[in-house]
Design an enzyme around this catalytic site. Sequence first.
Site, PDB file in Angstrom:
ATOM      1  CG  PHE A 135      -1.839  -1.195   1.113  1.00  0.00           C
ATOM      2  CD1 PHE A 135      -2.912  -1.155   0.441  1.00  0.00           C
ATOM      3  CD2 PHE A 135      -1.687  -2.312   2.057  1.00  0.00           C
ATOM      4  CE1 PHE A 135      -3.870  -2.158   0.452  1.00  0.00           C
ATOM      5  CE2 PHE A 135      -2.670  -3.410   1.923  1.00  0.00           C
ATOM      6  CZ  PHE A 135      -3.613  -3.324   1.009  1.00  0.00           C
ATOM      7  CB  CYS A 194      -1.632   2.590  -8.129  1.00  0.00           C
ATOM      8  SG  CYS A 194       0.174   2.335  -8.144  1.00  0.00           S
TER       9      CYS A 194
HETATM   10  C1  UGA Z   1      -1.437   4.959  -4.694  1.00  0.00           C
HETATM   11  C2  UGA Z   1      -2.178   4.666  -3.156  1.00  0.00           C
HETATM   12  O1  UGA Z   1      -1.994   6.049  -2.308  1.00  0.00           O
HETATM   13  C3  UGA Z   1      -1.348   3.903  -2.314  1.00  0.00           C
HETATM   14  O2  UGA Z   1      -1.807   3.498  -1.012  1.00  0.00           O
HETATM   15  C4  UGA Z   1      -0.889   2.618  -3.363  1.00  0.00           C
HETATM   16  O3  UGA Z   1      -0.063   1.725  -2.591  1.00  0.00           O
HETATM   17  C5  UGA Z   1      -0.434   2.942  -4.647  1.00  0.00           C
HETATM   18  O4  UGA Z   1      -1.370   3.928  -5.226  1.00  0.00           O
HETATM   19  C6  UGA Z   1      -0.228   1.649  -5.416  1.00  0.00           C
HETATM   20  O5  UGA Z   1      -1.253   0.898  -5.695  1.00  0.00           O
HETATM   21  O6  UGA Z   1       0.714   1.186  -5.623  1.00  0.00           O
HETATM   22  P1  UGA Z   1       0.245   6.567  -5.444  1.00  0.00           P
HETATM   23  O7  UGA Z   1      -0.272   6.233  -6.928  1.00  0.00           O
HETATM   24  O8  UGA Z   1       1.680   6.569  -5.211  1.00  0.00           O
HETATM   25  O9  UGA Z   1      -0.471   5.585  -4.376  1.00  0.00           O
HETATM   26  O10 UGA Z   1      -0.095   8.186  -5.007  1.00  0.00           O
HETATM   27  P2  UGA Z   1      -1.016   9.010  -4.303  1.00  0.00           P
HETATM   28  O11 UGA Z   1      -0.183   9.950  -3.389  1.00  0.00           O
HETATM   29  O12 UGA Z   1      -1.961   8.150  -3.775  1.00  0.00           O
HETATM   30  O13 UGA Z   1      -1.707   9.989  -5.429  1.00  0.00           O
HETATM   31  C7  UGA Z   1      -2.426   9.292  -6.665  1.00  0.00           C
HETATM   32  C8  UGA Z   1      -3.000  10.458  -7.465  1.00  0.00           C
HETATM   33  O14 UGA Z   1      -3.937  11.088  -6.895  1.00  0.00           O
HETATM   34  C9  UGA Z   1      -1.899  11.642  -7.734  1.00  0.00           C
HETATM   35  O15 UGA Z   1      -1.820  11.898  -9.123  1.00  0.00           O
HETATM   36  C10 UGA Z   1      -2.578  12.724  -6.968  1.00  0.00           C
HETATM   37  O16 UGA Z   1      -2.323  14.023  -7.313  1.00  0.00           O
HETATM   38  C11 UGA Z   1      -4.174  12.586  -6.856  1.00  0.00           C
HETATM   39  N1  UGA Z   1      -4.553  13.111  -5.595  1.00  0.00           N
HETATM   40  C12 UGA Z   1      -4.463  12.609  -4.479  1.00  0.00           C
HETATM   41  C13 UGA Z   1      -5.619  14.114  -5.849  1.00  0.00           C
HETATM   42  O17 UGA Z   1      -5.921  14.466  -7.016  1.00  0.00           O
HETATM   43  N2  UGA Z   1      -6.399  14.479  -4.596  1.00  0.00           N
HETATM   44  C14 UGA Z   1      -5.973  13.971  -3.239  1.00  0.00           C
HETATM   45  O18 UGA Z   1      -6.727  14.524  -2.519  1.00  0.00           O
HETATM   46  C15 UGA Z   1      -5.024  13.090  -3.198  1.00  0.00           C
END
Ligand code: UGA
Length: 448
Positions: free
Chosen positions: A170, A278
């Site tokens: 995760f 992801c």
């Molecule tokens: C995500 C999950 O958060 C991890 O728990 C999981 O392990 C991982 O995918 C995976 O499956 O390997 P990640 O893709 O590294 O992690 O990044 P996040 O920080 O969760 O952000 C994902 C996207 O959502 C980004 O583009 C971010 O800008 C966007 N986001 C996030 C938003 O637009 N709004 C938010 O409030 C939060």
Amino acid sequence: MCVIGSGYVGLTVGAVMADFGYTVVSVDSDEAKTAHLQRGTLPIFEPGLDELIQKNAAQGRLAFTTDIQGAIRRADIIFIAVGTPSTPEGRVDTGAVEAVARSIGQYVNGPKLVVIKSTVPTGTTERVTRAIAEELARRREGGGHATTEDNAPSAVPADCDVEVASCPEFLRESTALQDFLHPSRVVVGVNSPRAAEVIRRLYAKVNAPFFVTTPINAELIKYTSNAMLALKISFINEIASFCELVGADVQEVARGVALDHRIGPSYLLAGVGFGGSCFPKDTRALDWAAQDLGLEMPIVQAITEVNERQKRGVVHKLRGLLGTLAGTRVAVLGLSYKPNTDDIRDAPSLTVVRDLLAESASVVAYDPQAMRHFRQVFPQTTFTADPYEAVEEAGAAVLLTEWQEFRDLDMARVRRLMRRPVFLDGRNIFDPAAMRALGFQYASIGRV
Ligand code: UGA
């Protein structure tokens, strides 16, 4: 132990397990990547990981190789952390996981625990178990696939008990180490208490709830978690569009909503949509899996639909502000899908720049880490050495990633440098009133 696959997950698992004191061999079929790792150069940008890898490699606990056979034979525990990319239609390509399973069956020389870390569709743990058993049976029958010194069927030891467990990861990119060491929980899907016990020992230094369940449940927990988080983002983005029409402020709305502890404050930042390797892939995969089962999942489908609309909405909004984009020099600030990573997989910037080019705008971009990757996809983009150079003489600027470097910009200087001060803040990092006071024609997401 050996960790097969040197991506974010594989490298993090390998480095941390080595740091815990295990002897780890990290395997990847990519020779160039492995050669870089052997020299101490990381193929990815991940804060803190290079130091941890270098330290443990120097102390002899972590090595890199392309020799999967040797690595499997020497390991008691085998982590599978290879990629599970999307097929063009959005299904999951588990080819690499299956290939590793076959290799394990071909080279296994004693009891092993195989732990699947890759994000895999439900039923994969069972399929991997079967594939290993099939290869072993083939070896026992003496039919091919045996290694040079193991040609005879007798080379398969009697005790070749291989158990396969699911232990989804995760961690987030950019905070991988922190997330691995301090996860909200460790989920393990096992068929025997013994396998659960082995994994519990591996995670002994990780202080988090240890949740033991079946492999199929563990696999689905991973998809459900990612879909739920992506759903929160798409939902707040949909509310942001509503806010724009009624004159509400999505940040205030989200803040007020987040005070309800049943909802919570996380993943409620409206913006230009989610990206990365992801959320987009896993929500599409869940959707396909449901369709294959004859089940419609409209909520899961909507996560992707809303996200696509959100990404395309950027250029739509710019057109509304500028009239036409043809011939306009547009500065794009931020290309990675989120800050502190160089990853551009499924990043909103890919959609935005594609749409800008389709409207005959010229694109000048700056990102602290991701320009190298972006250049390979859009060589027609002009890249600059700093954000000020990007906005110079620009007819509009659009911010797609909330890097700290952008938060720290001298916006009065940015205003002076731009030919036309149209600024679309796709991550809501600036204060609308302050930006307007500086003379910007300012727009953001879900705020008036
Ligand atoms: C995500 C999950 O958060 C991890 O728990 C999981 O392990 C991982 O995918 C995976 O499956 O390997 P990640 O893709 O590294 O992690 O990044 P996040 O920080 O969760 O952000 C994902 C996207 O959502 C980004 O583009 C971010 O800008 C966007 N986001 C996030 C938003 O637009 N709004 C938010 O409030 C939060």
